[in-house]
Write an enzyme that holds these catalytic residues in place. Structure first.
Site, PDB file in Angstrom:
ATOM      1  N   LYS A 101       0.853  -1.288   0.046  1.00  0.00           N
ATOM      2  CA  LYS A 101      -0.032  -0.009  -0.034  1.00  0.00           C
ATOM      3  C   LYS A 101       0.871   1.226   0.075  1.00  0.00           C
ATOM      4  O   LYS A 101       1.981   1.280   0.348  1.00  0.00           O
ATOM      5  CB  LYS A 101      -0.879   0.018   1.337  1.00  0.00           C
ATOM      6  CG  LYS A 101      -1.923  -0.894   1.305  1.00  0.00           C
ATOM      7  CD  LYS A 101      -2.668  -1.090   2.594  1.00  0.00           C
ATOM      8  CE  LYS A 101      -3.850  -2.070   2.626  1.00  0.00           C
ATOM      9  NZ  LYS A 101      -4.943  -1.708   1.883  1.00  0.00           N
ATOM     10  N   ARG A 161     -10.117 -11.816   2.278  1.00  0.00           N
ATOM     11  CA  ARG A 161     -11.125 -12.717   1.524  1.00  0.00           C
ATOM     12  C   ARG A 161     -10.039 -14.278   1.586  1.00  0.00           C
ATOM     13  O   ARG A 161     -10.903 -15.422   1.695  1.00  0.00           O
ATOM     14  CB  ARG A 161     -11.575 -12.418   0.191  1.00  0.00           C
ATOM     15  CG  ARG A 161     -10.301 -12.268  -0.891  1.00  0.00           C
ATOM     16  CD  ARG A 161     -10.591 -11.471  -1.995  1.00  0.00           C
ATOM     17  NE  ARG A 161     -10.801 -10.282  -1.812  1.00  0.00           N
ATOM     18  CZ  ARG A 161     -11.259  -9.110  -2.783  1.00  0.00           C
ATOM     19  NH1 ARG A 161     -11.278  -9.459  -4.075  1.00  0.00           N
ATOM     20  NH2 ARG A 161     -11.322  -7.836  -2.361  1.00  0.00           N
TER      21      ARG A 161
HETATM   22  N1  BES Z   1      -8.024  -3.908   4.622  1.00  0.00           N
HETATM   23  C1  BES Z   1      -8.198  -3.587   3.355  1.00  0.00           C
HETATM   24  C2  BES Z   1      -9.582  -2.935   3.026  1.00  0.00           C
HETATM   25  C3  BES Z   1      -9.651  -1.603   3.516  1.00  0.00           C
HETATM   26  C4  BES Z   1      -9.353  -0.400   2.737  1.00  0.00           C
HETATM   27  C5  BES Z   1     -10.094  -1.400   4.804  1.00  0.00           C
HETATM   28  C6  BES Z   1      -9.699   0.889   3.212  1.00  0.00           C
HETATM   29  C7  BES Z   1     -10.696   0.004   5.165  1.00  0.00           C
HETATM   30  C8  BES Z   1     -10.118   1.013   4.389  1.00  0.00           C
HETATM   31  C9  BES Z   1      -8.241  -4.679   2.337  1.00  0.00           C
HETATM   32  O1  BES Z   1      -7.261  -5.802   2.847  1.00  0.00           O
HETATM   33  C10 BES Z   1      -7.798  -4.428   1.074  1.00  0.00           C
HETATM   34  O2  BES Z   1      -6.641  -4.062   1.024  1.00  0.00           O
HETATM   35  N2  BES Z   1      -8.638  -4.506  -0.059  1.00  0.00           N
HETATM   36  C11 BES Z   1      -8.126  -4.129  -1.238  1.00  0.00           C
HETATM   37  C12 BES Z   1      -8.709  -5.293  -2.355  1.00  0.00           C
HETATM   38  C13 BES Z   1      -8.284  -4.920  -3.773  1.00  0.00           C
HETATM   39  C14 BES Z   1      -6.733  -5.300  -3.909  1.00  0.00           C
HETATM   40  C15 BES Z   1      -8.881  -6.002  -4.584  1.00  0.00           C
HETATM   41  C16 BES Z   1      -8.737  -2.687  -1.657  1.00  0.00           C
HETATM   42  O3  BES Z   1      -9.860  -2.473  -1.354  1.00  0.00           O
HETATM   43  O4  BES Z   1      -7.925  -1.843  -2.290  1.00  0.00           O
HETATM   44 MN    MN Z   2      -5.416  -5.711   1.933  1.00  0.00          MN
END
Ligand code: BES
Ligand code: MN
Ligand code: ZN
Length: 510
Positions: free
Chosen positions: A280, A354
């Site tokens: 990230k 997931r």
């Molecule tokens: N924990 C994150 C989701 C999240 C994002 C929670 C912002 C709270 C605030 C999750 O693990 C994630 O990174 N999801 C990705 C999925 C994508 C790579 C398909 C996302 O939402 O960008």
């Molecule tokens: Mn994630």
């Protein structure tokens, strides 16, 4: 860390307003208020209430707070008028928020003995009012974690009285509110903890403590047992970290429960999500310490369910891991095999929630659950779709989704259903495995949910995406900045309502 919450003594009273001995008497006032049910209130504030209403200082708008400088007749030192909005729009959650707002105002003024007045509103029973006002009062006795060494000691509420007619009959409701409020605070405390203070092992230890005090059976599976079970998805996510994963299983098995029904509650427990190799951006990455909010909600709800003796068997399953970009971390393109045998092509290591839920849902099914609910901070896309106030509900059949929606409504956790049409599965097609773990930008919250659904078997299943609702970015009069404890009260309400849904037939998947 300093203590972040403390449970005050809570009691009910039916005494007249002027007779209640406290530091702060909290009274809700509506926008269109005739005040006929509180005839002594105007006099009790030495005329100040009337003058402030005339000048427009008090309008009754939601969360507005007006504290009288001196109360003439009542035994209360101060009276706090808390705006409750339009009377016809008043819900149980309005009362909960009035109680939180009043409690927090008292603490800001270093007042520790509070009484909160219930003013009858149509459609809200005295019983429900007593419960939610106790919940609110206890939730007011919570602050975010603090590691400051120079802060002055905090002020906590010592006692809270709820003023309501028929007090002697409402003790069970009050006790229910006390336990639910306390357990909401437990979940908030856990979710606020930084990643270094709450690793998977520490998270599991904390859950063991809660379980012991609540009388829950608990089993913590370590990395060896997770390997024996061949949980390739959970192990895959954990590979990039020095911290070993854990899989927590909590059981509530009351003697009076229907043997044919077991509610399975599964919560995402990523104690820190860096994104892994698909790392990230640095900005706001610190927020990812709350990526275990779903797991915390399940642990706290199971604790409340046991303490309340909810009349239904419940099994809580929480997969716990960090998502880190270590030298052994999984890489985009890697193939993982789930415990169930399904293969996954990992296109983005940041879609880790997931993955771990997949193995956890499968395990819950092995343990014999009949109904499933999972909670996860799963997708940024859900925040785009529904914002920070509403949890996304995904599931099947729609009758089961409706049960969760109703429970969340009683709980004051706003949630709304989203579609899970099979067509979206196209987006998860892989050339070399059973599916990929990402479906692209379009409908990102839905494809995330559909991935999880693949592991729910034929059971009635609901997925709650709490990515937007688990964390409050801005402080509100009824919610300090930080973890919200979303989902705890919904799960408890769902378990308490089991007699009303356990006989329904959810076998027809839509
Ligand atoms: N924990 C994150 C989701 C999240 C994002 C929670 C912002 C709270 C605030 C999750 O693990 C994630 O990174 N999801 C990705 C999925 C994508 C790579 C398909 C996302 O939402 O960008
Ligand atoms: Mn994630
Ligand atoms: Zn995550």
């Amino acid at each position: 860390m300093q203590t972040v919450h403390r449970t005050p003594a809570v009691a009910l009273t039916s005494r007249q307003l002027g007779e209640i001995d406290c530091d702060l008497l909290v009274v809700p006032v509506f926008e269109d208020d005739d005040l006929v049910d509180v005839p002594d209130l105007v006099g009790a504030t030495g005329g100040e209430l009337g003058r402030a209403r005339e000048s427009g200082e008090i309008r009754g708008k939601a969360s507005e707070v007006f504290v009288t400088t001196a109360a003439a007749r009542p035994k209360a030192r101060r009276v706090a008028i808390v705006g409750a909005g339009e009377k016809k729009a008043c819900t149980a959650d309005t009362l909960r928020r009035v109680a939180i707002t009043g409690g927090l105002s008292a603490r800001q003024r270093r007042l520790t003995r509070v009484a909160i007045v219930f003013r009858p509103v149509s459609k809200i029973s005295n019983e429900h009012a007593a419960q939610v006002m106790a919940e609110g009062a206890i939730m007011a006795n919570f602050d975010g974690a603090s590691y400051k060494t120079t802060e002055p000691p905090r002020v906590w509420l010592d006692s809270v009285e709820v003023r309501i007619e028929g007090a002697s009959e409402l003790n069970a409701a009050l006790e229910r509110g006390r336990i639910i409020g306390e357990c909401t605070n437990l979940a908030r405390e856990l979710a606020n903890e930084p990643g270094n203070e709450l690793t998977p092992r520490i998270f599991a230890d904390r859950a063991v403590e809660f379980a012991r005090t609540a009388g829950l059976t608990i089993d913590v599976l370590d990395e060896q047992r997770i390997e024996e079970l061949k949980m390739g998805l959970l192990l895959g996510v954990a590979r990039g970290s020095q911290e070993p994963p854990r899989l927590l299983v909590m059981r509530h098995e009351p003697a009076n429960a229907d043997q044919g029904v077991t509610l399975g509650l599964v919560g995402k427990g990523v104690t820190f999500d860096t994104g892994g190799i698909s790392i990230k951006p640095a900005e706001n990455m610190d927020k990812m310490k709350d990526d275990m909010s779903g797991g915390a909600a399940v642990i706290a709800a199971m604790t409340a369910i046991a303490r309340l003796g909810a009349p239904v068997r419940c099994i809580g399953v929480v997969p716990m891991t960090e998502n880190m970009p270590g030298g052994r971390a999984i890489k985009p393109g890697d193939i993982l095999t789930s415990a169930e045998g399904k293969t996954v092509e990992v296109l983005n290591t940041d879609a880790e929630g997931r993955l771990i839920l997949g193995d956890a849902l499968w395990y819950a099914r092995q343990l014999g659950v009949t109904h499933l609910v999972d909670l996860a901070t799963l997708t940024g896309a859900c925040v785009v779709a529904l914002g920070k106030t509403t949890t996304g509900l995904f599931g099947t059949p729609s009758e089961w989704v409706e049960q969760i929606r109703l429970a969340s409504d009683r709980a004051g956790d706003r949630s709304w259903p989203m579609p899970v049409f099979a067509d979206y599965m196209e987006q998860l097609k892989s050339e070399i495995a059973d599916m990929t773990n990402t479906g692209g930008r379009a409908a990102g919250a839905i494809t995330g949910a559909l991935f999880v659904k693949e592991f729910a078997g034929d059971l009635p299943w609901v997925h709650m995406d709490i990515a937007g609702t688990a964390w409050a970015e801005e402080p509100k009069p009824y919610q300090p900045k930080g973890a919200t404890g979303v989902g705890v009260r919904t799960l408890v309400e769902l378990a308490l309502a089991a007699p009303s849904w356990s006989k329904l037939d959810f076998s027809e998947k839509s």
